[in-house]
Scaffold this motif. Structure first.
Motif, short mmCIF file in Angstrom:
data_model
loop_
_atom_site.label_atom_id
_atom_site.label_comp_id
_atom_site.label_asym_id
_atom_site.label_seq_id
_atom_site.Cartn_x
_atom_site.Cartn_y
_atom_site.Cartn_z
N TYR A 97 0.93 -1.06 0.12
CA TYR A 97 -0.01 0.01 -0.06
C TYR A 97 0.98 1.13 -0.03
O TYR A 97 0.58 2.26 -0.80
N MET A 147 2.48 1.33 -3.78
CA MET A 147 1.65 1.67 -4.84
C MET A 147 -0.02 1.89 -4.45
O MET A 147 -0.64 1.25 -4.40
N LYS A 172 -2.16 3.92 -5.72
CA LYS A 172 -3.18 4.00 -6.66
C LYS A 172 -3.56 2.48 -6.93
O LYS A 172 -4.74 2.64 -7.42
N THR A 173 -2.79 1.54 -6.70
CA THR A 173 -3.18 0.18 -7.23
C THR A 173 -4.50 -0.03 -6.12
O THR A 173 -5.29 -1.16 -6.47
N PHE A 174 -4.40 0.55 -5.08
CA PHE A 174 -5.47 0.08 -4.17
C PHE A 174 -6.48 1.02 -4.30
O PHE A 174 -7.66 0.94 -3.17
N LYS A 220 -9.42 0.47 -5.84
CA LYS A 220 -10.37 -0.45 -5.72
C LYS A 220 -10.95 -0.56 -4.46
O LYS A 220 -12.16 -0.88 -4.04
#
Length: 193
Positions: A72, A75, A77-79, A81
């Motif tokens: 987290y 990254m 922006k990956t989380f 969702k």
């Protein structure tokens, strides 16, 4: 699920003295393999017994939370969702307490990473997050390690009673203060005057 449990059990049983290390590795990459927490805790209880199975599961779940923390942080922006899921299910005005997160982790159909995100938003630094992860993971590991096999054989009425008890505990452990952001409290409305 029984086939997955059988394969996992056979693999870990054949690992010999490396079984605890491989078990912890499975816990740390569990979210990427879509293996449920309950399944790993039950397998840990069968392979290592109640005491060691619980200990290994608490350590493994904590490692999983630490992996989540670093992913987290690296990254965010990956989380997005997971953030959208949190906003849709919980909203931004409700603050869950540690007790409520612990109870939600004991419910098998709750999304584990969502609860890790809520815990991460409460405790931003690694040490506090790890400490709170251990506190919230311990009842889950105990519940599924000790009672995991018998839970699958319970009648639907007993499961409903258990969920109602969890709901009552969830309500009793709630935070008594609600924080409202200044901008949302004084939000402009388009109503005619």
């Amino acid at each position: 699920m029984n086939q997955t449990m059988t394969m996992l059990f056979a693999f870990l049983e054949g690992s010999g003295m490396w079984a605890p290390v491989i078990f912890l590795l499975f816990h740390s990459i569990r979210q990427f393999l879509f293996i449920p927490v309950a399944l790993l805790c039950v397998v840990g209880g069968i392979l290592f017994g109640a005491l060691l199975g619980t200990l290994y599961s608490v350590v493994g779940l904590t490692i999983s939370c630490i992996v989540f923390y670093f992913l987290y942080q690296g990254m965010p922006k990956t989380f997005a969702k997971v953030h959208r899921m949190k906003e849709r299910w919980i909203g931004d005005r409700i603050n869950l307490t540690i007790g409520q997160i612990t109870i939600l982790r004991c419910i098998p159909f709750m999304q584990y990473q969502l609860l890790s995100l809520i815990l991460l938003e409460r405790k931003k630094n690694l040490f506090s997050f790890t400490k709170q992860s251990i506190i919230t993971n311990t009842p889950t590991a105990i519940l599924y390690t000790l009672f995991g096999q018998s839970i699958s054989h319970l009648s639907p009425s007993v499961i409903v009673i258990i969920l109602l008890c969890f709901t009552a505990l969830f309500y009793l452990l709630r935070e008594r203060v609600t924080t409202v952001k200044w901008t949302s409290f004084f939000a402009k409305t388009n109503s005619p005057q």
